[in-house]
Write a protein that holds these residues in place. Structure first.
Motif, PDB file in Angstrom:
ATOM      1  N   TYR A  29     -46.042  56.679  19.058  1.00  0.00           N
ATOM      2  CA  TYR A  29     -46.831  55.899  18.101  1.00  0.00           C
ATOM      3  C   TYR A  29     -47.122  56.642  16.796  1.00  0.00           C
ATOM      4  CZ  TYR A  29     -47.634  51.976  21.209  1.00  0.00           C
ATOM      5  OH  TYR A  29     -47.461  50.867  21.995  1.00  0.00           O
ATOM      6  N   MET A  30     -46.770  57.921  16.683  1.00  0.00           N
ATOM      7  CA  MET A  30     -46.932  58.626  15.413  1.00  0.00           C
ATOM      8  C   MET A  30     -45.838  58.214  14.420  1.00  0.00           C
ATOM      9  SD  MET A  30     -49.663  60.424  15.553  1.00  0.00           S
ATOM     10  CE  MET A  30     -49.475  61.386  14.070  1.00  0.00           C
ATOM     11  N   TYR A  31     -44.907  57.412  14.864  1.00  0.00           N
ATOM     12  CA  TYR A  31     -43.818  56.950  13.995  1.00  0.00           C
ATOM     13  C   TYR A  31     -44.206  55.618  13.379  1.00  0.00           C
ATOM     14  CZ  TYR A  31     -39.033  56.485  12.341  1.00  0.00           C
ATOM     15  OH  TYR A  31     -37.920  56.392  11.560  1.00  0.00           O
ATOM     16  N   GLU A  32     -44.772  55.675  12.216  1.00  0.00           N
ATOM     17  CA  GLU A  32     -45.174  54.511  11.421  1.00  0.00           C
ATOM     18  C   GLU A  32     -45.555  53.309  12.277  1.00  0.00           C
ATOM     19  OE1 GLU A  32     -43.269  54.015   7.617  1.00  0.00           O
ATOM     20  OE2 GLU A  32     -42.233  55.921   7.922  1.00  0.00           O
ATOM     21  N   ASN A  33     -44.901  52.190  12.097  1.00  0.00           N
ATOM     22  CA  ASN A  33     -45.275  50.950  12.793  1.00  0.00           C
ATOM     23  C   ASN A  33     -44.377  50.711  14.001  1.00  0.00           C
ATOM     24  OD1 ASN A  33     -47.343  50.199  10.935  1.00  0.00           O
ATOM     25  ND2 ASN A  33     -45.717  49.739   9.462  1.00  0.00           N
ATOM     26  N   ALA A  34     -44.298  51.687  14.871  1.00  0.00           N
ATOM     27  CA  ALA A  34     -43.406  51.601  16.024  1.00  0.00           C
ATOM     28  C   ALA A  34     -43.824  50.473  16.961  1.00  0.00           C
ATOM     29  CB  ALA A  34     -43.404  52.921  16.780  1.00  0.00           C
ATOM     30  N   SER A  35     -42.831  49.751  17.445  1.00  0.00           N
ATOM     31  CA  SER A  35     -43.077  48.716  18.448  1.00  0.00           C
ATOM     32  C   SER A  35     -43.193  49.371  19.822  1.00  0.00           C
ATOM     33  CB  SER A  35     -41.921  47.709  18.455  1.00  0.00           C
ATOM     34  OG  SER A  35     -40.746  48.334  18.965  1.00  0.00           O
ATOM     35  N   ALA A  36     -43.669  48.626  20.791  1.00  0.00           N
ATOM     36  CA  ALA A  36     -43.770  49.149  22.158  1.00  0.00           C
ATOM     37  C   ALA A  36     -42.396  49.569  22.679  1.00  0.00           C
ATOM     38  CB  ALA A  36     -44.410  48.110  23.074  1.00  0.00           C
ATOM     39  N   ALA A  37     -41.368  48.797  22.375  1.00  0.00           N
ATOM     40  CA  ALA A  37     -40.015  49.137  22.824  1.00  0.00           C
ATOM     41  C   ALA A  37     -39.540  50.438  22.174  1.00  0.00           C
ATOM     42  CB  ALA A  37     -39.045  48.001  22.503  1.00  0.00           C
ATOM     43  N   GLU A  38     -39.871  50.636  20.901  1.00  0.00           N
ATOM     44  CA  GLU A  38     -39.480  51.874  20.226  1.00  0.00           C
ATOM     45  C   GLU A  38     -40.235  53.069  20.794  1.00  0.00           C
ATOM     46  OE1 GLU A  38     -38.247  50.426  15.768  1.00  0.00           O
ATOM     47  OE2 GLU A  38     -40.377  50.365  16.313  1.00  0.00           O
ATOM     48  N   VAL A  39     -41.505  52.875  21.092  1.00  0.00           N
ATOM     49  CA  VAL A  39     -42.300  53.942  21.697  1.00  0.00           C
ATOM     50  C   VAL A  39     -41.699  54.315  23.051  1.00  0.00           C
ATOM     51  CG1 VAL A  39     -44.547  54.506  22.690  1.00  0.00           C
ATOM     52  CG2 VAL A  39     -44.409  53.415  20.448  1.00  0.00           C
ATOM     53  N   PHE A  40     -41.323  53.316  23.839  1.00  0.00           N
ATOM     54  CA  PHE A  40     -40.680  53.562  25.125  1.00  0.00           C
ATOM     55  C   PHE A  40     -39.412  54.395  24.931  1.00  0.00           C
ATOM     56  CE2 PHE A  40     -37.586  52.557  28.399  1.00  0.00           C
ATOM     57  CZ  PHE A  40     -38.302  52.829  29.550  1.00  0.00           C
ATOM     58  N   SER A  41     -38.591  54.042  23.933  1.00  0.00           N
ATOM     59  CA  SER A  41     -37.343  54.788  23.714  1.00  0.00           C
ATOM     60  C   SER A  41     -37.630  56.227  23.304  1.00  0.00           C
ATOM     61  CB  SER A  41     -36.460  54.088  22.680  1.00  0.00           C
ATOM     62  OG  SER A  41     -36.984  54.224  21.376  1.00  0.00           O
ATOM     63  N   SER A  42     -38.703  56.451  22.566  1.00  0.00           N
ATOM     64  CA  SER A  42     -39.092  57.797  22.156  1.00  0.00           C
ATOM     65  C   SER A  42     -39.488  58.646  23.359  1.00  0.00           C
ATOM     66  CB  SER A  42     -40.259  57.691  21.161  1.00  0.00           C
ATOM     67  OG  SER A  42     -40.702  58.951  20.750  1.00  0.00           O
ATOM     68  N   ILE A  43     -40.318  58.083  24.199  1.00  0.00           N
ATOM     69  CA  ILE A  43     -40.769  58.790  25.404  1.00  0.00           C
ATOM     70  C   ILE A  43     -39.597  59.012  26.352  1.00  0.00           C
ATOM     71  CG2 ILE A  43     -42.281  58.643  27.427  1.00  0.00           C
ATOM     72  CD1 ILE A  43     -44.191  56.987  25.555  1.00  0.00           C
ATOM     73  N   GLN A  44     -38.758  57.999  26.492  1.00  0.00           N
ATOM     74  CA  GLN A  44     -37.585  58.115  27.359  1.00  0.00           C
ATOM     75  C   GLN A  44     -36.675  59.247  26.906  1.00  0.00           C
ATOM     76  OE1 GLN A  44     -34.925  54.694  27.388  1.00  0.00           O
ATOM     77  NE2 GLN A  44     -34.546  55.020  29.571  1.00  0.00           N
ATOM     78  N   ALA A  45     -36.480  59.378  25.602  1.00  0.00           N
ATOM     79  CA  ALA A  45     -35.636  60.458  25.073  1.00  0.00           C
ATOM     80  C   ALA A  45     -36.219  61.823  25.453  1.00  0.00           C
ATOM     81  CB  ALA A  45     -35.509  60.331  23.553  1.00  0.00           C
ATOM     82  N   ALA A  46     -37.538  61.965  25.347  1.00  0.00           N
ATOM     83  CA  ALA A  46     -38.182  63.239  25.686  1.00  0.00           C
ATOM     84  C   ALA A  46     -38.040  63.553  27.175  1.00  0.00           C
ATOM     85  CB  ALA A  46     -39.654  63.215  25.287  1.00  0.00           C
ATOM     86  N   ILE A  47     -38.245  62.573  28.020  1.00  0.00           N
ATOM     87  CA  ILE A  47     -38.158  62.809  29.464  1.00  0.00           C
ATOM     88  C   ILE A  47     -36.709  63.085  29.880  1.00  0.00           C
ATOM     89  CG2 ILE A  47     -38.564  61.793  31.748  1.00  0.00           C
ATOM     90  CD1 ILE A  47     -41.105  62.762  30.144  1.00  0.00           C
ATOM     91  N   GLU A  48     -35.748  62.412  29.255  1.00  0.00           N
ATOM     92  CA  GLU A  48     -34.344  62.717  29.552  1.00  0.00           C
ATOM     93  C   GLU A  48     -34.009  64.157  29.168  1.00  0.00           C
ATOM     94  OE1 GLU A  48     -32.048  59.671  27.563  1.00  0.00           O
ATOM     95  OE2 GLU A  48     -32.538  58.188  29.109  1.00  0.00           O
ATOM     96  N   ARG A  49     -34.495  64.622  28.003  1.00  0.00           N
ATOM     97  CA  ARG A  49     -34.253  66.019  27.599  1.00  0.00           C
ATOM     98  C   ARG A  49     -34.933  66.983  28.564  1.00  0.00           C
ATOM     99  NH1 ARG A  49     -31.972  67.066  22.467  1.00  0.00           N
ATOM    100  NH2 ARG A  49     -31.771  69.159  23.318  1.00  0.00           N
ATOM    101  N   LEU A  50     -36.141  66.640  29.000  1.00  0.00           N
ATOM    102  CA  LEU A  50     -36.829  67.458  29.983  1.00  0.00           C
ATOM    103  C   LEU A  50     -36.000  67.556  31.265  1.00  0.00           C
ATOM    104  CD1 LEU A  50     -39.242  69.028  31.172  1.00  0.00           C
ATOM    105  CD2 LEU A  50     -40.230  66.800  31.777  1.00  0.00           C
ATOM    106  N   ASN A  51     -35.519  66.429  31.746  1.00  0.00           N
ATOM    107  CA  ASN A  51     -34.697  66.444  32.960  1.00  0.00           C
ATOM    108  C   ASN A  51     -33.466  67.329  32.788  1.00  0.00           C
ATOM    109  OD1 ASN A  51     -36.355  64.826  34.535  1.00  0.00           O
ATOM    110  ND2 ASN A  51     -35.427  62.937  33.811  1.00  0.00           N
ATOM    111  N   ASN A  52     -32.862  67.306  31.612  1.00  0.00           N
ATOM    112  CA  ASN A  52     -31.699  68.160  31.347  1.00  0.00           C
ATOM    113  C   ASN A  52     -32.100  69.638  31.379  1.00  0.00           C
ATOM    114  OD1 ASN A  52     -30.001  65.967  31.090  1.00  0.00           O
ATOM    115  ND2 ASN A  52     -30.184  65.882  28.874  1.00  0.00           N
ATOM    116  N   LEU A  53     -33.278  69.970  30.861  1.00  0.00           N
ATOM    117  CA  LEU A  53     -33.744  71.351  30.888  1.00  0.00           C
ATOM    118  C   LEU A  53     -34.002  71.835  32.310  1.00  0.00           C
ATOM    119  CD1 LEU A  53     -36.308  71.506  27.939  1.00  0.00           C
ATOM    120  CD2 LEU A  53     -34.157  72.750  28.130  1.00  0.00           C
ATOM    121  N   LEU A  54     -34.383  70.926  33.172  1.00  0.00           N
ATOM    122  CA  LEU A  54     -34.751  71.298  34.545  1.00  0.00           C
ATOM    123  C   LEU A  54     -33.553  71.379  35.481  1.00  0.00           C
ATOM    124  CD1 LEU A  54     -38.044  69.243  34.930  1.00  0.00           C
ATOM    125  CD2 LEU A  54     -37.801  71.700  34.474  1.00  0.00           C
ATOM    126  N   LYS A  55     -32.393  70.956  35.038  1.00  0.00           N
ATOM    127  CA  LYS A  55     -31.200  70.993  35.898  1.00  0.00           C
ATOM    128  C   LYS A  55     -30.681  72.396  36.049  1.00  0.00           C
ATOM    129  CE  LYS A  55     -29.697  66.307  35.110  1.00  0.00           C
ATOM    130  NZ  LYS A  55     -28.705  65.429  34.557  1.00  0.00           N
TER     131      LYS A  55
END
Length: 187
Positions: free
Chosen positions: A161-187
């Protein structure tokens, strides 16, 4: 899940302070999560592979004194302990929305500089970015559907939500990107 066990700062609704609700942050977190929440004082980083901070305005309000101290802000002791332990143990730390500010503070309080985070757009976050720059933090602007990873400190940050007027779907994609990168770091 873990949370600090302190009285909440006054509720802010429509930019007015309300003192009628006396729930602690821990009680409120349990209510919102609809589950069992432990005190942050009981979190031992050695038991976890990573730390994830969900962010939001309350994260900065409840874990720091940023809104009263600005550039001289500090983390509250419980969260400072957790984040500093995770940094020493080189565990990945994810910060979403406003939480990257806490990650920047943790590295600063640890006596380090040069960390990189994403914290929304320059136009929207300029007041924050001026302080981050003073702390030696580099802001990396990313599109809403991407996150940034600081390989030196293993920080994964996403704007949400720090990204200007982000929609809920955009916020979801932002969080999803972070968690996917986290999962890659943990492999």
């Amino acid at each position: 899940m873990h949370q600090i066990d302190l009285k909440r700062a006054p509720l802010i609704t429509d930019n007015r302070y309300h003192k009628s609700d006396e729930r602690t942050i821990l009680v409120e977190s349990a209510r919102l999560a609809r589950g069992r929440i432990e005190s942050l004082a009981k979190l031992y980083t050695t038991k976890y592979e990573a730390i994830v901070l969900a962010g939001g305005f309350g994260t900065v309000k409840n874990f720091t004194d940023f809104f009263t101290k600005g550039i001289n802000a500090r983390l509250l002791p419980d969260i400072a302990k957790v984040l500093k332990e995770a940094l020493v143990q080189k565990k990945p730390i994810v910060g979403v929305c406003a939480a990257p500010l806490l990650l920047a503070m943790a590295v600063k309080e640890f006596g380090q500089t040069g960390q990189q985070i994403t914290f929304g757009t320059r136009a929207q976050s300029m007041d924050f970015l001026n302080i981050l720059n003073n702390w030696g933090v580099e802001h990396i602007e990313k599109p809403i559907n991407q996150c940034h990873i600081d390989t030196k400190y293993r920080l994964v940050t996403a704007t949400a939500y720090m990204y200007e007027n982000a929609s809920a779907a955009e916020v979801f994609s932002s969080i999803q990107a972070a968690i996917e990168r986290l999962n890659n770091l943990l492999k």
